[in-house]
Design a protein around this motif. Sequence first.
Motif, short mmCIF file in Angstrom:
data_model
loop_
_atom_site.label_atom_id
_atom_site.label_comp_id
_atom_site.label_asym_id
_atom_site.label_seq_id
_atom_site.Cartn_x
_atom_site.Cartn_y
_atom_site.Cartn_z
N UNK A 50 0.77 -0.99 0.12
CA UNK A 50 -0.04 0.00 -0.15
C UNK A 50 0.86 1.13 0.16
N UNK A 51 0.40 2.42 -0.41
CA UNK A 51 0.93 3.51 -0.21
C UNK A 51 1.23 4.03 -1.44
N UNK A 52 1.14 3.54 -2.61
CA UNK A 52 1.22 4.11 -3.97
C UNK A 52 0.48 5.16 -4.26
N UNK A 53 0.51 5.59 -5.51
CA UNK A 53 -0.04 7.04 -5.71
C UNK A 53 0.65 7.78 -6.78
N UNK A 54 -0.43 8.99 -6.89
CA UNK A 54 0.34 9.93 -7.85
C UNK A 54 1.16 11.10 -7.16
N UNK A 55 2.46 11.45 -7.52
CA UNK A 55 3.19 12.20 -6.88
C UNK A 55 3.98 13.10 -7.83
#
Length: 116
Positions: free
Chosen positions: A7-12
């Motif tokens: 978990x913890x992924x995303x757009x940055x």
Amino acid sequence: QVQLVESGGGLVRPGGSLRLSCAASASISSAYCMSWYRQVPGNEREFIARIYSDYNTDVADSVNGRFTISMDNVENMVYLEMNSLKPEDTAVYYCTYRTWDRLDYWGQGTQVTVSS
């Protein structure tokens, strides 16, 4: 069987930071090592970082100085702290659990996208 959930992924944005987490269903103190890999569609999986049961670590040259691997063997969690992210860090990131018999378990991955 060992289940791993990332978990913890995303757009940055470029230059930003993310912290990935990996929850293991088994004791990571019993593992030979825990690792992070990443993969871009059409490419082979790339080794990122590894932490051994004695807390020694290996880190790929491509991320050395920007990424840090750590673990909490009480909570059976492994982390990947990612700083100074670049667009080329965009990938699906996978956590692995390697037994002392060199059997590998993989999670389903978490997407990291670095884009402005």
